[in-house]
Design a protein around this motif. Structure first.
Motif, short mmCIF file in Angstrom:
data_model
loop_
_atom_site.label_atom_id
_atom_site.label_comp_id
_atom_site.label_asym_id
_atom_site.label_seq_id
_atom_site.Cartn_x
_atom_site.Cartn_y
_atom_site.Cartn_z
N ASN A 269 13.73 -10.61 -56.44
CA ASN A 269 12.93 -11.25 -54.92
C ASN A 269 12.91 -11.20 -53.78
O ASN A 269 14.68 -10.35 -53.69
CB ASN A 269 13.62 -12.35 -55.22
CG ASN A 269 13.41 -13.75 -56.30
OD1 ASN A 269 11.78 -13.90 -56.67
ND2 ASN A 269 13.95 -14.49 -57.52
N GLU A 270 12.62 -10.80 -52.50
CA GLU A 270 13.11 -10.51 -51.60
C GLU A 270 12.68 -11.65 -49.91
O GLU A 270 11.31 -12.30 -50.62
CB GLU A 270 11.85 -8.84 -50.96
CG GLU A 270 12.32 -8.23 -52.22
CD GLU A 270 10.94 -6.79 -52.07
OE1 GLU A 270 10.49 -7.13 -51.00
OE2 GLU A 270 10.83 -6.11 -51.99
N THR A 271 13.55 -11.10 -49.57
CA THR A 271 14.44 -12.65 -47.84
C THR A 271 12.85 -12.28 -47.08
O THR A 271 13.46 -10.21 -46.92
CB THR A 271 15.12 -12.64 -48.15
OG1 THR A 271 15.53 -13.13 -48.50
CG2 THR A 271 15.20 -13.71 -46.36
N ARG A 272 11.60 -12.59 -46.62
CA ARG A 272 11.50 -11.54 -45.70
C ARG A 272 11.37 -13.74 -44.64
O ARG A 272 11.51 -14.24 -44.91
CB ARG A 272 10.01 -12.07 -46.33
CG ARG A 272 9.31 -10.69 -47.05
CD ARG A 272 8.38 -10.37 -47.91
NE ARG A 272 8.17 -8.68 -48.32
CZ ARG A 272 6.93 -8.47 -49.36
NH1 ARG A 272 5.97 -8.87 -48.71
NH2 ARG A 272 7.16 -7.81 -49.80
N THR A 273 10.27 -13.10 -43.59
CA THR A 273 9.81 -14.09 -42.39
C THR A 273 8.54 -13.92 -42.41
O THR A 273 8.12 -13.39 -41.95
CB THR A 273 10.87 -13.52 -41.49
OG1 THR A 273 10.99 -12.02 -40.82
CG2 THR A 273 12.49 -13.77 -41.15
N ARG A 274 8.50 -15.15 -41.48
CA ARG A 274 6.90 -15.10 -40.97
C ARG A 274 7.17 -16.44 -39.57
O ARG A 274 8.09 -17.39 -40.02
CB ARG A 274 6.47 -15.52 -42.04
CG ARG A 274 7.26 -17.05 -42.82
CD ARG A 274 6.14 -17.49 -44.21
NE ARG A 274 6.34 -18.30 -44.52
CZ ARG A 274 5.84 -18.71 -46.10
NH1 ARG A 274 4.64 -17.79 -46.47
NH2 ARG A 274 6.35 -20.64 -46.37
N VAL A 275 5.94 -16.16 -39.11
CA VAL A 275 5.96 -17.27 -37.57
C VAL A 275 5.33 -18.47 -38.20
O VAL A 275 3.71 -18.34 -38.10
CB VAL A 275 6.00 -16.48 -37.00
CG1 VAL A 275 5.70 -17.98 -35.35
CG2 VAL A 275 6.67 -15.56 -36.11
N VAL A 276 5.41 -19.84 -38.61
CA VAL A 276 4.81 -20.66 -38.59
C VAL A 276 5.01 -22.05 -37.45
O VAL A 276 5.58 -22.13 -36.85
CB VAL A 276 5.26 -21.62 -39.98
CG1 VAL A 276 4.43 -22.69 -40.30
CG2 VAL A 276 4.85 -20.08 -40.83
N ASN A 277 3.71 -22.60 -36.38
CA ASN A 277 3.51 -23.06 -35.13
C ASN A 277 4.49 -22.38 -34.33
O ASN A 277 5.15 -23.49 -33.86
CB ASN A 277 4.00 -24.66 -35.88
CG ASN A 277 2.68 -24.67 -37.10
OD1 ASN A 277 1.79 -24.81 -36.46
ND2 ASN A 277 3.38 -25.81 -37.73
#
Length: 371
Positions: free
Chosen positions: A184-192
């Motif tokens: 499991n890897e922690t990632r980021t993303r942009v939503v709204n």
């Protein structure tokens, strides 16, 4: 003295009718020798001789018995296509059995390895013609005139040559085996417009070196010994039932033509070796296991290599439609047909237009439905 007697060539065999003296020909329907004049039938005794596996490393000149067909034969050569066939010496060939060319010359050298086993013809000439008539009616995009009309073609009963090879193999291999693992890897993303953190399950591969030994036996690798035909035509003929193989007997050749092999046995072994290598690599990959295998290196030794020469029955025909030549073949055991046929450009064009119209209508419908 004993050695001289065993290496002495056998006396050639002929098949005169005991009733009228006419030639006895093999009849596919009755599976007997049948006189073409008085109709007398003589049964053919089943051969109880077991097929002999011949040493691939010996040449046929070291064993003259390998070239004794048990029938006085001659080789005929076609100037047009280069095809060579073996026919009884009392017969003449006015047309080539392969391309239909009338220029066929008698060759003096008739030495060739005789077949070890064979499948006699099961399908008669009449059945082969009827099979082609039914087959051509089911072809797509053919001219109506061709579909409904009668096609004049000259069918030739032909025994096609095949090689079979046996070999023991001992292989040593090395490779890299890859096993899938997950984390499991922690990632980021942009939503709204907002940045959020999420966890994703990611696959990765762990590689390790492997090696080992692999032994395998191969029996009856079947290789066509003819280069006169399109490979696709032969494949479309379907499989022969090799369970019906019988020992070679010259009686089965009476009235038919046996094609002289155009693929030498050593060249046939090269093709068989490629099949063996492909099988070995597939088997070794399965033995290694894992999710992936890379950098596979296999070194193989072949030993106890043997071969047999085999004849399989085929009806071969050439015909002309509107000045263009075509060919078809009929499996002499099963009756399956393969061949080439003329095509109607009008039918093909009409079909393409229908497909375009159907695709356009479907696109418009789904575009409106989506909207």
């Amino acid at each position: 003295m004993a050695v001289e007697e065993t290496t002495k060539p056998k006396t050639p065999v002929t098949f005169p009718c005991s009733g009228c003296g006419g030639p006895m020909l093999f009849d596919s329907e009755s599976q007997t020798l049948k006189c073409e004049y008085c109709g007398k039938e003589d049964p053919i005794e089943n051969s109880d001789q077991q097929p002999i596996e011949h040493d691939l490393d010996l040449s046929e000149t070291e064993d003259p018995g390998l070239t004794d067909w048990g029938l006085r034969t001659q080789t005929v050569h076609c100037e047009k296509c280069g095809g060579e066939s073996v026919i009884p010496q009392i017969e003449t060939a006015a047309l080539c059995a392969f391309c239909g060319s009338p220029k066929v010359l008698v060759e003096e050298d008739t030495t060739s390895i005789r077949p070890e086993t064979m499948i006699p013809f099961q399908v008669s000439l009449t059945e082969a013609v009827a099979g082609f008539q039914a087959w051509k009616k089911k072809r797509w995009f053919i001219p109506n005139e061709f579909k409904k009309g009668k096609i004049n073609s000259r069918l030739t009963g032909l025994y096609m040559p095949y090689w079979t090879y046996d070999s023991e193999t001992a292989s040593v291999y090395s490779a890299e085996r890859g096993d899938y693992h997950y984390r499991n890897e922690t990632r980021t993303r942009v939503v709204n417009g907002k940045t959020e953190t999420y966890t994703e399950r990611v696959r990765y591969t762990v590689w390790r070196r492997v090696g080992g030994e692999y032994d395998c036996s191969f029996d009856d690798i079947l290789i066509p010994a003819s280069v006169r035909y399109d490979r696709s035509l032969l494949e479309d003929l379907g499989n022969f039932d090799l369970r019906k193989l019988t020992g070679y007997k010259p009686e089965y050749l009476s009235g038919y033509i046996a094609e002289k092999y155009s693929v030498p046995r050593q060249e046939g072994w090269r093709k068989a070796g490629e099949k063996i290598d492909d099988t070995l690599r597939a088997n070794i990959r399965a033995e290694i296991g894992g999710d992936e295998v890379r950098s596979l290196n296999v070194r193989t030794q072949y030993y106890d290599r043997t071969y047999k020469h085999m004849l399989l029955p085929v009806w071969n025909a050439n015909y002309t439609y509107r000045t263009k030549p075509y060919r078809y073949m009929v499996n002499g055991q099963t009756g399956l047909v393969s061949g080439t046929v003329p095509r109607s450009p009008w039918k093909i064009t009409f079909f393409v237009l229908l497909c375009v119209i159907a695709a356009a209508a479907a696109f418009i419908f789904f575009s409106q439905y989506s909207g």
